[in-house]
Motif scaffolding. Structure first.
Motif: not given
Length: 340
Positions: A60, A64, A83, A131, A151, A160-162
């Motif tokens: 992840a 990103f 992302r 997370w 994340f 997964w995103q920040v």
């Protein structure tokens, strides 16, 4: 206690994406986050599990970084839109939107971000969202700083995103509480054994900026910011008004990790408005190219600046002799400007 996982939605009537680490960054300090974790149960899931495997977390982070570098090199927010989310999504998106208008051919001077020496702190919890936190050395900024990112994802089918970014000196980052298997412990939004329950931090901070108080330790993001606001209000011919709002739901929800001293590192988000109203005959001069790029309307009489602020704080236990919440970091970015 569940979180709305619609990407990049805020609780307010509108949620412009934000401008971040460029000319519109108003402040940068270190912050960590608090999560509503531990109280989220979705589809009947009750088993306590790690938020991710270490290999999944590493992948992840690579995904990103790749998307982030493409977006920042091209000044194109669509290239990392899947992302980033929450506060970082707003800050990053507005920065790239402004950059795209001012440098439509891309940012030729952009130096790709490289993250090394990464430590992964992955909490165990039930249900979704899940997370984890990364702690890396970056090729940008001061050599002593570390980049911490939160994340998150709402279910197994999402990427997964920040949601949060914190930049802090390595020595300021606390030691996280972990079990014998190496998994961290999240804090709940209503944790009663902390000086301030994590879920109440956004409102507490917004109230503090308006009225003051004793919940937060003195520093750049508390006493000094209030003093700077008071000083700016004294400018002749230009009235200044400030409104501060807590953001508490969806990907803006506070998240945090227990630390070995009994406290927690908590990440949370607030939105801020600054309105400048000129007296008759007094011009409002807008010289910042990025502010111009995000502006709607014509500032003949007033200019309203809207920003998102991403905080990371150390929330001590109630048993501590000093129960003031201390800022680790804060990153604030302009997200919109309106002239009237």
């Amino acid at each position: 206690m569940s979180r709305d996982r619609s990407p990049r939605r805020s609780p307010g009537p509108r949620r412009p994406r934000g401008l971040g680490r460029g000319a519109l960054t108003a402040a940068s300090v270190t912050v960590l986050s608090v999560t509503a974790s531990g109280c989220v149960v979705v589809h009947g899931e009750r088993e306590i599990l790690p938020g991710a495997t270490k290999s999944e977390a590493a992948r992840a982070l690579r995904d990103f970084t790749t998307a982030y570098n493409k977006a920042n090199g091209a000044n194109d927010p669509s290239l990392d839109a899947d992302r980033v989310t929450g506060a970082l999504g707003d800050i990053d998106g507005a920065k790239l939107k402004a950059g795209g208008k001012n440098q439509p051919g891309g940012n030729a001077n952009y130096v790709p971000l490289k993250l090394t020496d990464t430590e992964f702190t992955i909490p165990e919890k039930a249900g979704w969202p899940r997370w984890f936190v990364t702690d890396s050395k970056a090729n940008k900024g001061r050599a002593e700083d570390r980049w911490l990112m939160v994340f998150t994802r709402g279910d197994a089918n999402e990427v997964w995103q920040v949601a949060y970014l914190t930049i802090s000196p390595a020595e300021a980052i606390p030691t996280f509480k972990k079990n014998e298997d190496g998994w961290a412990e999240p804090v709940t939004a209503n944790a009663a054994d902390l000086a301030v329950a994590p879920g109440k931090l956004p409102q507490q901070y917004a109230s503090y900026l308006k009225d003051g108080g004793s919940a937060f330790a003195d520093g750049a993001h508390t006493t000094k910011w209030r003093a700077d606001r008071a000083k700016s209000a004294e400018r002749p011919g230009l009235a200044q008004q400030y409104i501060d709002e807590p953001l508490t739901s969806g990907d803006y929800a506070p998240v945090g990790l227990r630390t070995t001293d009994g406290g927690a590192l908590v990440f949370f988000t607030t939105r801020h408005y600054q309105k400048q109203t000129a007296a008759p005959g007094v011009p409002i001069n807008v010289t910042n190219a990025d502010v111009k790029a995000l502006m709607t309307g014509d500032p003949k009489q007033s200019l309203t600046l809207e920003s998102i602020s991403n905080q990371a704080v150390l929330d001590p236990p109630k048993s501590a002799s000093d129960q003031k919440v201390k800022f680790l970091s804060r990153i604030q970015g302009l997200t919109a400007a309106k002239g009237e």
